[in-house]
Design a protein around this motif. Structure first.
Motif, PDB file in Angstrom:
ATOM      1  N   PHE A  35      51.175  54.955  34.389  1.00  0.00           N
ATOM      2  CA  PHE A  35      51.374  56.335  33.939  1.00  0.00           C
ATOM      3  C   PHE A  35      50.143  57.161  34.305  1.00  0.00           C
ATOM      4  CE2 PHE A  35      48.651  55.150  30.452  1.00  0.00           C
ATOM      5  CZ  PHE A  35      48.129  56.343  29.946  1.00  0.00           C
ATOM      6  N   ASP A  78      56.460  57.585  31.789  1.00  0.00           N
ATOM      7  CA  ASP A  78      56.129  58.732  30.945  1.00  0.00           C
ATOM      8  C   ASP A  78      55.589  58.234  29.616  1.00  0.00           C
ATOM      9  OD1 ASP A  78      56.945  60.979  32.583  1.00  0.00           O
ATOM     10  OD2 ASP A  78      59.001  60.281  32.303  1.00  0.00           O
ATOM     11  N   PRO A 118      58.351  62.604  23.241  1.00  0.00           N
ATOM     12  CA  PRO A 118      57.366  62.686  24.324  1.00  0.00           C
ATOM     13  C   PRO A 118      55.972  62.913  23.753  1.00  0.00           C
ATOM     14  CG  PRO A 118      59.284  64.044  24.810  1.00  0.00           C
ATOM     15  CD  PRO A 118      59.425  63.611  23.380  1.00  0.00           C
ATOM     16  N   GLY A 168      51.152  63.986  27.288  1.00  0.00           N
ATOM     17  CA  GLY A 168      51.675  63.471  28.548  1.00  0.00           C
ATOM     18  C   GLY A 168      51.723  64.569  29.602  1.00  0.00           C
ATOM     19  N   ARG A 199      52.718  64.500  32.773  1.00  0.00           N
ATOM     20  CA  ARG A 199      53.937  64.573  33.587  1.00  0.00           C
ATOM     21  C   ARG A 199      55.002  65.392  32.864  1.00  0.00           C
ATOM     22  NH1 ARG A 199      58.451  60.719  35.320  1.00  0.00           N
ATOM     23  NH2 ARG A 199      58.767  61.206  37.534  1.00  0.00           N
ATOM     24  N   GLN A 200      55.054  65.265  31.535  1.00  0.00           N
ATOM     25  CA  GLN A 200      56.027  66.051  30.779  1.00  0.00           C
ATOM     26  C   GLN A 200      55.721  67.544  30.802  1.00  0.00           C
ATOM     27  OE1 GLN A 200      54.800  63.017  29.772  1.00  0.00           O
ATOM     28  NE2 GLN A 200      56.059  62.147  28.132  1.00  0.00           N
TER      29      GLN A 200
END
Length: 478
Positions: free
Chosen positions: A37, A123, A131, A135, A137-138
């Motif tokens: 990740f 993720d 989530p 994070g 990427r989110q």
């Protein structure tokens, strides 16, 4: 019921991809699977599982300690994780508790340099299936979803500069340990200053072929391999991809290049300005456009003769320009990166745009009927977390579209045109981010505070060091 099923985390395409990975594991094609990740710095972290455990973990995720989300670039934990709340404004981080990384099976790759090794991007999720607020990427996924509401899709191509050296000594003696430890000793692969000459390329062809074959085997959209201007400096360019794929490509690219080089006696670095004689700074030039989801048409293509871009493209450009100072910390997130911004250097020093001019921060390439009409942002350094860099572009551009911002006239003399100066230090850049209400709101106030806390810790460590310049300047004089 698995973690993925319980929280409804996958699409049909992801379920199908997971089943295909499981089939390949059962067939013996894969003996280990790396779950990776991107952390807050865009550095890949994760765990490697043997095949018999990997199938279950595809569906249930892999537990990681939350302290990984609390580290600066020296890997030091800079939050009081064992205090009440762990130093964070939300639950679940206290005491080094676990969070879960969940695979996105559509990102699966076989690593060509590591026999029977699979790789999948993940993720960061909280233990309850939410989530992670941290994070990165989110963050980009959220920006892409906002663009969806306009019926548009983000498209980006990458130009990435880096340095690669012959590895002379790894410096792994006991005395070289530390946080960080002694960097490797290296020597040049080329003297530099023979930009794009064929003889220079031929001399480094063994490295270029090593990279080409492995990057193409990974399925990355590689277009060219180039000898850059500086000593031992190179550039790779990649064709356009959509959504979060350009950022996924960038994190895999950086990790892949470093691993491939290390295995073959080279050292690669994406550091902006290494401390070598006659160095030239490395940049990351981001080519971007938007396309209509319904037709696939490039929404930046101008329809009026002489217009740089379509009205929508100009408004997006206006947003990039308006938020250039606030977004600088996400495009150039290291102390070292701010040594690159200087006049007459092919690197920008102010927030300006111009038609096909490499001195401007925003280089516009567009013409009636040209499906490749786009904006090239030249402000980034190759260490940037790609998810945050790309998200900053989308949030800025969307604000320009929604407010119909006018970017003003082309700065045809970009180092002379009056324009807002780009931040001159990481500290100034972080303050500009704190003061940008649009980016602060879109990224999340808590997320911006979190990121600034980490960067403030890095800046504080930097300010404690006595540089060689200071010692040479003052030690004998005073």
């Amino acid at each position: 019921m698995s973690f993925v099923e319980r929280h409804g985390l996958w699409s049909d395409a992801q379920r199908d991809a997971a089943a295909e990975i499981a089939g390949r594991i059962e067939a013996g094609d894969i003996e280990v699977l790396r779950f990776a990740f991107p952390d807050q710095h865009g550095i890949l972290r994760g765990k490697t599982l043997i095949a018999s455990e990997a199938v279950s973990c595809l569906w249930n995720g892999v537990n990681m300690t939350t302290t990984l989300l609390a580290k600066d670039t020296s890997h030091k934990t800079v939050f009081p994780v064992f205090s009440a709340g762990g130093g964070f404004a939300f639950e679940g981080m206290q005491g080094g508790a676990d969070f879960t990384i969940v695979a996105d099976p559509t990102t699966f790759r076989i690593l060509p340099w590591s026999p029977k090794t699979g790789w999948v991007l993940c993720d960061a999720m909280m233990a309850d299936g939410r989530p992670s607020p941290l994070g990165t990427r989110q963050v980009l996924q959220r920006a892409v979803r906002q663009l969806d509401t306009h019926g548009l899709e983000f498209v980006a191509g990458l130009e990435v500069e880096f340095h690669a050296f012959r590895l002379d000594r790894e410096n792994l003696a006991l005395a070289d340990s530390g946080q960080p430890g002694t960097p490797p000793t290296v020597s040049l692969l080329s003297h530099g200053h023979q930009y794009l000459t064929e003889l220079r390329y031929d001399r480094v062809e063994p490295l270029m072929e090593l990279l080409r074959t492995n990057l193409q085997a990974l399925g990355l959209p590689l277009r060219s391999l180039e000898v850059e201007f500086g000593p031992s400096q190179f550039e790779l360019t990649f064709g356009p991809t959509a959504g979060t794929t350009p950022a996924d490509t960038m994190v895999l690219l950086r990790s892949a290049v470093k691993q491939i080089c290390q295995r073959h006696g080279y050292h690669a670095t994406f550091m902006c300005r290494p401390r070598i004689p006659n160095v030239m700074s490395s940049g990351w030039h981001l080519h971007q456009s938007l396309r209509e989801r319904s037709t696939g048409r490039n929404a930046f293509v101008p329809t009026e003769p002489g217009a740089p871009l379509s009205p929508l493209g100009m408004a997006y450009l206006g947003g990039l320009k308006a938020h250039a100072r606030g977004a600088a910390a996400l495009a150039s997130p290291t102390v070292n990166g701010y040594r690159r911004y200087r006049p007459m250097s092919l690197a920008p020093d102010r927030a300006s745009w111009a038609r096909d001019n490499r001195g401007a921060m925003l280089r516009v390439l567009g013409a009636v009927g040209d499906p490749a009409s786009r904006i090239e942002n030249r402000v980034g350094e190759p260490t940037a977390n790609p998810y945050l860099y790309l998200a900053s572009q989308l949030f800025s551009g969307l604000d320009g579209i929604e407010r119909r911002l006018d970017p003003g006239p082309s700065a045809d003399a970009p180092y002379e045109t009056q324009a807002d100066p780009l931040p001159r230090s990481l500290g100034e850049a972080m303050q500009c981010l704190r003061e940008d209400p649009v980016l602060r709101e879109q990224l999340g106030r808590g997320f911006v505070d979190y990121l600034c806390h980490i960067k403030d810790a890095e800046i504080a460590r930097f300010n404690l060091e006595v540089t060689e310049w200071e010692h040479r300047e003052y030690f004998d004089l005073f």
